[in-house]
Motif scaffolding. Structure first.
Motif, PDB file in Angstrom:
ATOM      1  N   GLY A 230      17.311  54.994  16.379  1.00 60.75           N
ATOM      2  CA  GLY A 230      18.203  53.838  16.388  1.00 60.75           C
ATOM      3  C   GLY A 230      18.392  53.183  15.043  1.00 60.75           C
ATOM      4  N   LEU A 231      17.688  53.642  14.004  1.00 49.59           N
ATOM      5  CA  LEU A 231      17.814  53.020  12.683  1.00 49.59           C
ATOM      6  C   LEU A 231      18.981  53.644  11.933  1.00 49.59           C
ATOM      7  N   ARG A 232      19.933  52.800  11.567  1.00 55.91           N
ATOM      8  CA  ARG A 232      21.094  53.289  10.817  1.00 55.91           C
ATOM      9  C   ARG A 232      20.841  53.247   9.324  1.00 55.91           C
ATOM     10  N   TRP A 233      20.329  52.099   8.827  1.00 58.04           N
ATOM     11  CA  TRP A 233      20.078  51.961   7.393  1.00 58.04           C
ATOM     12  C   TRP A 233      18.714  51.338   7.161  1.00 58.04           C
ATOM     13  N   LEU A 234      18.006  51.884   6.187  1.00 53.23           N
ATOM     14  CA  LEU A 234      16.718  51.351   5.738  1.00 53.23           C
ATOM     15  C   LEU A 234      16.858  50.911   4.293  1.00 53.23           C
ATOM     16  N   ARG A 235      16.409  49.685   4.002  1.00 53.63           N
ATOM     17  CA  ARG A 235      16.447  49.142   2.641  1.00 53.63           C
ATOM     18  C   ARG A 235      15.078  48.570   2.302  1.00 53.63           C
ATOM     19  N   PHE A 236      14.865  48.256   1.030  1.00 49.67           N
ATOM     20  CA  PHE A 236      13.622  47.596   0.647  1.00 49.67           C
ATOM     21  C   PHE A 236      13.809  46.808  -0.637  1.00 49.67           C
ATOM     22  N   VAL A 237      13.078  45.717  -0.759  1.00 50.31           N
ATOM     23  CA  VAL A 237      12.985  44.886  -1.964  1.00 50.31           C
ATOM     24  C   VAL A 237      11.596  44.255  -1.983  1.00 50.31           C
ATOM     25  N   THR A 238      11.048  43.987  -3.153  1.00 52.18           N
ATOM     26  CA  THR A 238      11.517  44.282  -4.484  1.00 52.18           C
ATOM     27  C   THR A 238      10.609  45.334  -5.107  1.00 52.18           C
ATOM     28  N   SER A 239      11.134  46.075  -6.084  1.00 56.90           N
ATOM     29  CA  SER A 239      10.401  47.167  -6.704  1.00 56.90           C
ATOM     30  C   SER A 239      10.037  46.824  -8.143  1.00 56.90           C
ATOM     31  N   HIS A 240       8.805  47.135  -8.529  1.00 59.86           N
ATOM     32  CA  HIS A 240       8.412  47.043  -9.933  1.00 59.86           C
ATOM     33  C   HIS A 240       8.540  48.443 -10.533  1.00 59.86           C
ATOM     34  N   PRO A 241       9.255  48.586 -11.653  1.00 58.50           N
ATOM     35  CA  PRO A 241       9.471  49.925 -12.214  1.00 58.50           C
ATOM     36  C   PRO A 241       8.181  50.686 -12.531  1.00 58.50           C
ATOM     37  N   LYS A 242       7.136  49.974 -12.932  1.00 60.98           N
ATOM     38  CA  LYS A 242       5.921  50.692 -13.334  1.00 60.98           C
ATOM     39  C   LYS A 242       5.247  51.399 -12.158  1.00 60.98           C
ATOM     40  N   ASP A 243       5.558  51.001 -10.941  1.00 64.40           N
ATOM     41  CA  ASP A 243       4.866  51.536  -9.768  1.00 64.40           C
ATOM     42  C   ASP A 243       5.714  52.474  -8.924  1.00 64.40           C
ATOM     43  N   ILE A 244       6.964  52.719  -9.306  1.00 62.73           N
ATOM     44  CA  ILE A 244       7.802  53.559  -8.453  1.00 62.73           C
ATOM     45  C   ILE A 244       7.337  55.009  -8.573  1.00 62.73           C
ATOM     46  N   ALA A 245       6.990  55.595  -7.442  1.00 64.45           N
ATOM     47  CA  ALA A 245       6.402  56.934  -7.419  1.00 64.45           C
ATOM     48  C   ALA A 245       7.488  58.000  -7.310  1.00 64.45           C
ATOM     49  N   PRO A 246       7.215  59.226  -7.811  1.00 62.95           N
ATOM     50  CA  PRO A 246       8.192  60.312  -7.648  1.00 62.95           C
ATOM     51  C   PRO A 246       8.565  60.540  -6.190  1.00 62.95           C
ATOM     52  N   GLU A 247       7.612  60.324  -5.274  1.00 65.84           N
ATOM     53  CA  GLU A 247       7.892  60.525  -3.852  1.00 65.84           C
ATOM     54  C   GLU A 247       8.917  59.520  -3.327  1.00 65.84           C
ATOM     55  N   VAL A 248       8.889  58.289  -3.882  1.00 66.21           N
ATOM     56  CA  VAL A 248       9.872  57.283  -3.475  1.00 66.21           C
ATOM     57  C   VAL A 248      11.245  57.665  -4.009  1.00 66.21           C
ATOM     58  N   ILE A 249      11.291  58.139  -5.255  1.00 69.57           N
ATOM     59  CA  ILE A 249      12.574  58.572  -5.821  1.00 69.57           C
ATOM     60  C   ILE A 249      13.135  59.733  -5.011  1.00 69.57           C
ATOM     61  N   ARG A 250      12.288  60.695  -4.640  1.00 72.54           N
ATOM     62  CA  ARG A 250      12.763  61.841  -3.848  1.00 72.54           C
ATOM     63  C   ARG A 250      13.269  61.406  -2.478  1.00 72.54           C
ATOM     64  N   ALA A 251      12.718  60.316  -1.957  1.00 73.36           N
ATOM     65  CA  ALA A 251      13.142  59.839  -0.635  1.00 73.36           C
ATOM     66  C   ALA A 251      14.634  59.516  -0.602  1.00 73.36           C
TER      67      ALA A 251
END
Length: 457
Positions: A230-251
């Protein structure tokens, strides 16, 4: 009993206010809008102390409410959020109508405190202690239609201690919410009709990297939530650039319902200023993240936060921020004049930038952002896109046609002109989805006409 909630500050505060309102309604209270707050038995002010202006607005509002509430001797004010954590019981001394002060970790107990204060008129309470772990919150679900967009808090606090930022001082150290609890709330929202979920935290990229974590990382949480029916869109806030993981980018490449929009605060384009700020990344690192995000999702829309006039910032360093904006081409940004906040390291950095210089730089930066936004929006004219309707539009359709406002996957506001009989055929279109054709780009929104909408057939 009537209550009203007035919210200042970030999306975290908005999420806290929404939870508190829903909980009080579930306990039998009746909510009235903020513009009628003076008629309420309880006014809750959810405050912000990240910047000076919202803080000043809170004190001004309390002064007005003190006069307006004199006709109701049982009425009182509850002050919550970051400024409440910072100023604490000082509110009791300055404003006699304030009978509850609750900090960011005290919010979980605020509904019960409000109930008790309504029954005991002579009592005052403060809930200002920091908790060691994420405090669970009761979830009340009044028998009412929920919005299509739901906000779910996944963590509280921050461990970064950036030089300019008061958040760790007023929201405490990072505490992650257990993943099963997050998923349970998401399921409840979806079961009640929500179709879009935004995960909230001071730094969601570091979710799970603290003593409260249960071993679930942020990328894993994204995948678990994205897989809910039932989920159409998933969003998130807020991100710190130093902690963004490659797995999150691949998502962004791998999860179809992860919205192609990311808010990624950069604050400055100057390496020296970023180092003084304690951001723990440099310009090259930030641009590398942007490049990898666009490789994963070429159409991703990026927004950011920018601070103008950080102590010792030179004209050349300010120009580096402008050049970064041009290079990344942010679709939108939140920009602020630097000002000292109590207890942060930047207070001791000298020399400060003159107010007139800061103001001139801010205006130049905002003019550049307006151009970048207009160019990004103009590129969509004539193209089709999906929109989820949220509310009646402030912009009427042509002639007598009804018009609804919605958001596209990138988070942009889209005002859609509907057929004249659409409202007669479908009384409540909130939450409905349609494909629309963009007809005009405005400064901060888009206009469109319907291209395809199954619910109108």
């Amino acid at each position: 009993m009537l209550f009203s909630i007035i919210t200042f500050g970030c999306q975290m505060n908005a999420g806290d206010s929404e939870w508190l309102a829903r909980t009080l309604r579930g306990m039998g209270w009746e909510e009235i809008p903020p513009d009628k707050a003076a008629k309420a038995d309880v006014v809750v002010i959810n405050t912000c102390s990240v910047r000076k202006k919202p803080e000043e607005k809170v004190y001004s509002l309390l002064g007005r409410l003190r006069d307006a509430m004199r006709d109701n001797p049982r009425a009182f004010v509850a002050v919550g959020g970051c400024l409440a954590q910072q100023a604490g019981e000082e509110f009791f001394r300055r404003f006699p109508q304030v009978r509850l002060v609750f900090g960011t970790d005290g919010a979980a107990a605020a509904p019960q405190a409000i109930e008790r204060l309504a029954a005991e008129p002579g009592l005052r309470l403060s809930l200002l202690d920091f908790a060691e772990r994420y405090e669970p919150r009761e979830r009340h679900w009044p028998d009412e239609k929920v919005a299509s967009q739901a906000f779910v808090t996944i963590m509280q606090g921050c461990d970064n201690f950036c030089a300019y930022c008061i958040v760790p001082h007023v929201r405490g150290r990072q505490k992650s919410r257990p993943a099963p609890d997050v998923l349970a709330e998401c399921r409840e929202w979806l079961a009640r009709g929500a179709t879009e979920i935004t995960l909230l935290g001071q730094n969601v990229n570091s979710y799970g990297q603290d003593a409260s974590g249960d071993g679930t990382g942020f990328a894993d949480l994204l995948r678990d939530v994205a897989g809910l029916p039932g989920l159409r869109w998933l969003r998130f806030v807020t991100s710190h650039p130093k902690d963004i993981a490659p797995e999150v980018i691949r998502a962004f490449a791998e999860l179809d319902n992860l919205a192609p929009k990311l808010h990624l605060p950069v604050q400055s384009g100057s390496d020296r200023i970023l180092s003084l700020m304690g951001r723990k990344y440099d310009r090259a690192r930030y641009l590398d993240i942007v490049a990898r995000l666009r490789e994963a999702r070429p159409d991703i829309a990026l927004s950011t936060d920018l601070i103008v006039g950080f102590p010792t910032e030179t004209e050349a360093e300010f120009r580096e921020t402008l050049s970064l904006m041009e290079e990344v081409r942010f679709e939108s940004s939140f920009s602020f004049l630097y000002n000292d906040r109590p207890g942060v390291r930047a207070c001791d950095i000298e020399p400060k930038v003159a107010d007139a210089v800061k103001t001139r730089r801010l205006l130049e930066l905002q003019a550049l952002q307006e151009r970048l936004t207009e160019e990004a929006y103009a590129a969509w004219v004539g193209r089709e896109i999906e929109v989820v309707f949220e509310r009646g539009s402030r912009k009427d359709g042509p002639g007598d046609a009804p018009s609804l406002a919605g958001r596209d996957p990138y988070g942009r506001v889209v005002n859609v002109a509907l057929p004249t009989d659409a409202v007669k055929r479908e009384e409540d279109l909130t939450g409905q989805t349609a494909r629309v054709t963009i007809t005009m780009a405005k400064k901060h929104s888009l206009n469109a006409t319907l291209a395809e909408a199954p619910w109108l057939r």
